[in-house]
Design an enzyme around this catalytic site. Structure first.
Site, PDB file in Angstrom:
ATOM      1  N   SER A 231      37.016 -15.794  -9.555  1.00 28.81           N
ATOM      2  CA  SER A 231      37.161 -14.997  -8.251  1.00 28.81           C
ATOM      3  C   SER A 231      37.084 -13.546  -8.691  1.00 28.81           C
ATOM      4  O   SER A 231      37.311 -12.858  -9.768  1.00 28.81           O
ATOM      5  CB  SER A 231      38.700 -15.244  -7.650  1.00 28.81           C
ATOM      6  OG  SER A 231      38.782 -16.535  -7.564  1.00 28.81           O
TER       7      SER A 231
HETATM    8  N1  SAH Z   1      40.940 -19.101  -9.760  1.00 26.11           N
HETATM    9  C1  SAH Z   1      40.001 -19.445 -10.048  1.00 26.11           C
HETATM   10  C2  SAH Z   1      38.902 -19.836  -9.120  1.00 26.11           C
HETATM   11  C3  SAH Z   1      37.813 -20.822  -9.529  1.00 26.11           C
HETATM   12  S1  SAH Z   1      36.640 -21.276  -8.159  1.00 26.11           S
HETATM   13  C4  SAH Z   1      39.192 -18.265 -10.956  1.00 26.11           C
HETATM   14  O1  SAH Z   1      39.234 -17.257 -10.652  1.00 26.11           O
HETATM   15  O2  SAH Z   1      38.620 -18.658 -12.125  1.00 26.11           O
HETATM   16  C5  SAH Z   1      37.866 -22.581  -7.309  1.00 26.11           C
HETATM   17  C6  SAH Z   1      38.166 -23.760  -8.343  1.00 26.11           C
HETATM   18  O3  SAH Z   1      38.728 -24.897  -7.453  1.00 26.11           O
HETATM   19  C7  SAH Z   1      36.865 -24.410  -8.978  1.00 26.11           C
HETATM   20  O4  SAH Z   1      37.211 -24.382 -10.183  1.00 26.11           O
HETATM   21  C8  SAH Z   1      36.902 -25.928  -8.392  1.00 26.11           C
HETATM   22  O5  SAH Z   1      36.717 -26.921  -9.556  1.00 26.11           O
HETATM   23  C9  SAH Z   1      38.292 -26.183  -8.041  1.00 26.11           C
HETATM   24  N2  SAH Z   1      38.650 -27.181  -6.942  1.00 26.11           N
HETATM   25  C10 SAH Z   1      37.715 -27.384  -5.779  1.00 26.11           C
HETATM   26  N3  SAH Z   1      38.249 -28.353  -5.107  1.00 26.11           N
HETATM   27  C11 SAH Z   1      39.416 -28.826  -5.770  1.00 26.11           C
HETATM   28  C12 SAH Z   1      40.346 -29.842  -5.462  1.00 26.11           C
HETATM   29  N4  SAH Z   1      40.337 -30.558  -4.574  1.00 26.11           N
HETATM   30  N5  SAH Z   1      41.169 -30.028  -6.492  1.00 26.11           N
HETATM   31  C13 SAH Z   1      41.356 -29.082  -7.541  1.00 26.11           C
HETATM   32  N6  SAH Z   1      40.617 -28.209  -7.743  1.00 26.11           N
HETATM   33  C14 SAH Z   1      39.625 -27.749  -6.967  1.00 26.11           C
END
Ligand code: SAH
Length: 211
Positions: A62
């Site tokens: 993010s």
């Molecule tokens: N806070 C993280 C954001 C990653 S993007 C960072 O800054 O690195 C969002 C993440 O949510 C991804 O890794 C994706 O795989 C996860 N995600 C999407 N749908 C999901 C679900 N239903 N359950 C768990 N994780 C999920």
């Protein structure tokens, strides 16, 4: 290889302050956390820019301003036991782990979760529990949480997560498909109060099964 990240991280924190982040503890933690370790090495030279970046599997780390804003919001409500949905790179997890008692983080992509776990260990952050699973379900056996942060956009408000908030607890979550809005929900007994904070852009919170 990034030799000295502190100078760059300080500049990033200055930029976030200029963008309206006021919480000193949040800015301090951003200033001391090596964001370049949370992405592929080929992108590390961009780690201290205020942008989201790809981390593989179609996912992104993010944008720092978003991480800081959402974290600041949880700090304003004095959250100490936080559930994070969407571990991704683990950067948001690492920031939270330095500010609250314990972070519980759920990720559906095993490979991302594995890498995030390694990074947190390397940084000596041990107050984090991770689960490979579907974030729509939260983490019922560890509930209730006084803070919940969702870092992927839900198509609708996940009811199961609302049930896992303490009385007085707060959840920050992007909701929407074409247009996503950041929503803050507070629980008061069986009542939920919602506030809208504006338009945002996150990868989708995928429904259902894990990979
Ligand atoms: N806070 C993280 C954001 C990653 S993007 C960072 O800054 O690195 C969002 C993440 O949510 C991804 O890794 C994706 O795989 C996860 N995600 C999407 N749908 C999901 C679900 N239903 N359950 C768990 N994780 C999920």
């Amino acid at each position: 290889m990034i030799q000295n990240f502190q100078g760059m991280a300080r500049k990033l924190a200055d930029k976030l302050r200029a963008e309206g982040i006021t919480n000193a503890a949040v800015l301090d933690v951003i200033q001391s956390t090596p964001r370049h370790l949370f992405m592929p090495e080929s992108l590390a030279h961009k780690a201290y820019e205020n942008t989201a970046l790809p981390i593989g599997q179609g996912q992104t780390i993010s944008q720092p301003l978003m991480v800081a804003s959402m974290t600041q919001l949880l700090m304003q409500h004095h959250c100490q036991k936080v559930l994070e949905i969407g571990t991704g790179s683990g950067y948001q997890t690492a920031i939270l782990a330095q500010l609250v008692n314990h972070v519980y983080s759920v990720e559906r992509i095993a490979e991302l979760q594995y890498q995030a776990k390694r990074r947190l260990k390397k940084l000596d952050l041990h107050n984090v529990s991770m689960r490979h699973g579907d974030g729509w379900q939260g983490w019922a056996s560890k509930a209730p949480f006084d803070g919940i942060i969702v870092t992927a956009a839900a198509s609708s408000m996940p009811m199961e997560l609302l049930q896992q908030l303490t009385d007085g607890g707060v959840m920050v979550i992007p909701v929407g498909t074409t247009i996503q809005r950041l929503i803050v929900v507070r629980r008061f007994g069986d009542e939920f109060e919602q506030k809208e904070l504006g338009e945002v852009k996150f990868v989708p919170l995928v429904p259902g099964a894990t990979i």
